[in-house]
Design a protein around this motif. Structure first.
Motif, mmCIF file in Angstrom:
data_model
loop_
_atom_site.group_PDB
_atom_site.id
_atom_site.type_symbol
_atom_site.label_atom_id
_atom_site.label_comp_id
_atom_site.label_asym_id
_atom_site.label_seq_id
_atom_site.Cartn_x
_atom_site.Cartn_y
_atom_site.Cartn_z
ATOM 1 N N LEU A 274 18.253 -44.157 -42.639
ATOM 2 C CA LEU A 274 18.884 -45.208 -43.434
ATOM 3 C C LEU A 274 17.799 -46.213 -43.779
ATOM 4 C CD1 LEU A 274 21.896 -46.079 -41.100
ATOM 5 C CD2 LEU A 274 21.974 -44.653 -43.154
ATOM 6 N N ARG A 275 18.050 -47.019 -44.812
ATOM 7 C CA ARG A 275 17.178 -48.171 -45.031
ATOM 8 C C ARG A 275 17.828 -49.343 -44.300
ATOM 9 N NH1 ARG A 275 12.178 -46.997 -47.039
ATOM 10 N NH2 ARG A 275 11.868 -49.163 -47.590
ATOM 11 N N ARG A 276 16.978 -50.200 -43.720
ATOM 12 C CA ARG A 276 17.461 -51.420 -43.071
ATOM 13 C C ARG A 276 16.733 -52.590 -43.718
ATOM 14 N NH1 ARG A 276 21.524 -52.815 -39.562
ATOM 15 N NH2 ARG A 276 21.128 -50.924 -38.350
ATOM 16 N N CYS A 277 17.498 -53.584 -44.131
ATOM 17 C CA CYS A 277 16.901 -54.777 -44.730
ATOM 18 C C CYS A 277 16.361 -55.660 -43.607
ATOM 19 C CB CYS A 277 17.941 -55.531 -45.552
ATOM 20 S SG CYS A 277 17.302 -57.046 -46.287
ATOM 21 N N THR A 278 15.087 -56.055 -43.709
ATOM 22 C CA THR A 278 14.503 -56.884 -42.646
ATOM 23 C C THR A 278 14.785 -58.364 -42.870
ATOM 24 O OG1 THR A 278 12.386 -57.076 -43.794
ATOM 25 C CG2 THR A 278 12.641 -55.215 -42.270
ATOM 26 N N VAL A 279 15.429 -58.697 -43.999
ATOM 27 C CA VAL A 279 15.781 -60.093 -44.262
ATOM 28 C C VAL A 279 17.204 -60.385 -43.782
ATOM 29 C CG1 VAL A 279 16.105 -61.843 -46.055
ATOM 30 C CG2 VAL A 279 14.169 -60.246 -46.186
ATOM 31 N N CYS A 280 18.195 -59.585 -44.229
ATOM 32 C CA CYS A 280 19.594 -59.857 -43.862
ATOM 33 C C CYS A 280 20.104 -58.898 -42.781
ATOM 34 C CB CYS A 280 20.496 -59.817 -45.085
ATOM 35 S SG CYS A 280 20.772 -58.163 -45.766
ATOM 36 N N ASP A 281 19.299 -57.908 -42.399
ATOM 37 C CA ASP A 281 19.583 -56.972 -41.304
ATOM 38 C C ASP A 281 20.710 -55.983 -41.599
ATOM 39 O OD1 ASP A 281 18.663 -56.076 -38.788
ATOM 40 O OD2 ASP A 281 20.455 -56.914 -37.834
ATOM 41 N N GLU A 282 21.124 -55.862 -42.862
ATOM 42 C CA GLU A 282 22.164 -54.883 -43.193
ATOM 43 C C GLU A 282 21.566 -53.474 -43.283
ATOM 44 O OE1 GLU A 282 25.432 -55.169 -43.662
ATOM 45 O OE2 GLU A 282 25.642 -57.347 -43.610
ATOM 46 N N ALA A 283 22.350 -52.480 -42.858
ATOM 47 C CA ALA A 283 21.978 -51.077 -43.070
ATOM 48 C C ALA A 283 22.416 -50.712 -44.483
ATOM 49 C CB ALA A 283 22.675 -50.188 -42.052
ATOM 50 N N ILE A 284 21.579 -49.969 -45.180
ATOM 51 C CA ILE A 284 21.786 -49.703 -46.606
ATOM 52 C C ILE A 284 22.014 -48.216 -46.843
ATOM 53 C CG2 ILE A 284 20.672 -49.779 -48.872
ATOM 54 C CD1 ILE A 284 18.945 -52.125 -47.634
ATOM 55 N N TRP A 285 23.101 -47.886 -47.504
ATOM 56 C CA TRP A 285 23.359 -46.529 -47.958
ATOM 57 C C TRP A 285 23.930 -46.624 -49.343
ATOM 58 C CZ3 TRP A 285 21.977 -41.891 -46.268
ATOM 59 C CH2 TRP A 285 22.552 -40.783 -46.901
ATOM 60 N N TYR A 286 23.486 -45.810 -50.271
ATOM 61 C CA TYR A 286 22.482 -44.781 -50.238
ATOM 62 C C TYR A 286 21.089 -45.406 -50.135
ATOM 63 C CZ TYR A 286 22.238 -46.307 -55.047
ATOM 64 O OH TYR A 286 22.130 -47.093 -56.167
ATOM 65 N N PRO A 287 20.093 -44.634 -49.709
ATOM 66 C CA PRO A 287 18.749 -45.201 -49.564
ATOM 67 C C PRO A 287 18.189 -45.666 -50.903
ATOM 68 C CG PRO A 287 18.909 -43.063 -48.475
ATOM 69 C CD PRO A 287 20.165 -43.235 -49.277
ATOM 70 N N ARG A 288 17.696 -46.891 -50.932
ATOM 71 C CA ARG A 288 17.075 -47.453 -52.146
ATOM 72 C C ARG A 288 16.155 -48.581 -51.733
ATOM 73 N NH1 ARG A 288 23.033 -49.730 -53.869
ATOM 74 N NH2 ARG A 288 23.668 -49.033 -51.809
ATOM 75 N N PRO A 289 15.205 -48.912 -52.595
ATOM 76 C CA PRO A 289 14.174 -49.873 -52.194
ATOM 77 C C PRO A 289 14.620 -51.331 -52.195
ATOM 78 C CG PRO A 289 13.710 -49.012 -54.385
ATOM 79 C CD PRO A 289 14.894 -48.249 -53.865
ATOM 80 N N VAL A 290 15.700 -51.655 -52.922
ATOM 81 C CA VAL A 290 16.145 -53.049 -52.994
ATOM 82 C C VAL A 290 17.463 -53.205 -52.251
ATOM 83 C CG1 VAL A 290 16.846 -54.920 -54.541
ATOM 84 C CG2 VAL A 290 14.991 -53.363 -55.208
ATOM 85 N N CYS A 291 17.540 -54.217 -51.381
ATOM 86 C CA CYS A 291 18.760 -54.470 -50.606
ATOM 87 C C CYS A 291 19.897 -54.884 -51.541
ATOM 88 C CB CYS A 291 18.503 -55.564 -49.583
ATOM 89 S SG CYS A 291 19.998 -56.042 -48.690
ATOM 90 N N PRO A 292 21.047 -54.168 -51.500
ATOM 91 C CA PRO A 292 22.170 -54.539 -52.380
ATOM 92 C C PRO A 292 22.898 -55.799 -51.905
ATOM 93 C CG PRO A 292 22.793 -52.711 -50.973
ATOM 94 C CD PRO A 292 21.331 -52.986 -50.697
ATOM 95 N N PHE A 293 22.592 -56.275 -50.697
ATOM 96 C CA PHE A 293 23.274 -57.460 -50.164
ATOM 97 C C PHE A 293 22.542 -58.753 -50.509
ATOM 98 C CE2 PHE A 293 24.239 -53.787 -47.503
ATOM 99 C CZ PHE A 293 25.622 -53.773 -47.600
ATOM 100 N N CYS A 294 21.198 -58.732 -50.375
ATOM 101 C CA CYS A 294 20.443 -59.967 -50.612
ATOM 102 C C CYS A 294 19.317 -59.786 -51.632
ATOM 103 C CB CYS A 294 19.909 -60.518 -49.298
ATOM 104 S SG CYS A 294 18.490 -59.611 -48.642
#
Ligand SMILES: [Zn+2]
Length: 144
Positions: free
Chosen positions: A39-59
């Motif tokens: 999975l991708r994990r955002c190191t800013v907001c700590d959300e797990a991201i699915w589907y894998p992509r380079p930009v966090c969809p939350f922040c």
């Protein structure tokens, strides 16, 4: 965190089409071939991201990293497909959303099960199905 690799079934009963592997997902698909789901994990907001992509969809941060999923989850919802087409003509099979222990919901198949006994909330575990091109598809089976 590192988890043991999940089983990779070399000749799955359910059709396993090879994915198109985009260059930025080479690491993801290489891991599947070894029985690991990333999975991708955002190191800013700590959300797990699915589907894998380079930009966090939350922040919208680009500070994301790969992380291995535990391979545990439960069935969020599902449907039993009784008339498949193409490679899936050998129905019935189960199409489902599995909610991973890490939070994301993944569209997948439930395999190695009685299609009439599948239930929402049922605990499931990761299993991979090898494709003809060496990658493997993440699917789930009832937890053992
Ligand atoms: Zn974020």
């Amino acid at each position: 965190m590192t988890y043991p690799a999940s089983e990779v079934v070399e000749e799955p009963a359910l059709f396993a089409p090879a994915p198109e592997v985009a260059p930025e997902l080479r690491e993801f698909w290489d891991a599947t071939s070894e029985g690991r789901l990333l999975l991708r994990r955002c190191t800013v907001c700590d959300e797990a991201i699915w589907y894998p992509r380079p930009v966090c969809p939350f922040c919208h941060s680009t500070r994301t990293v790969w992380e291995q999923a535990s391979g545990r989850g439960h069935i969020y919802t599902y449907s039993v497909v009784r008339r498949g087409t193409g490679g899936y003509a050998d129905a019935p099979y189960v199409l489902a959303y599995v909610e991973l222990a890490e939070g994301p919901r993944v569209m997948t198949n439930i395999v190695d099960c009685d299609t009439d006994a599948v239930e929402i909330g049922q605990a499931v575990e990761l299993v991979f199905h090898r494709t003809a091109e060496g990658t493997a598809l993440p699917r789930f089976r009832p937890a053992r």
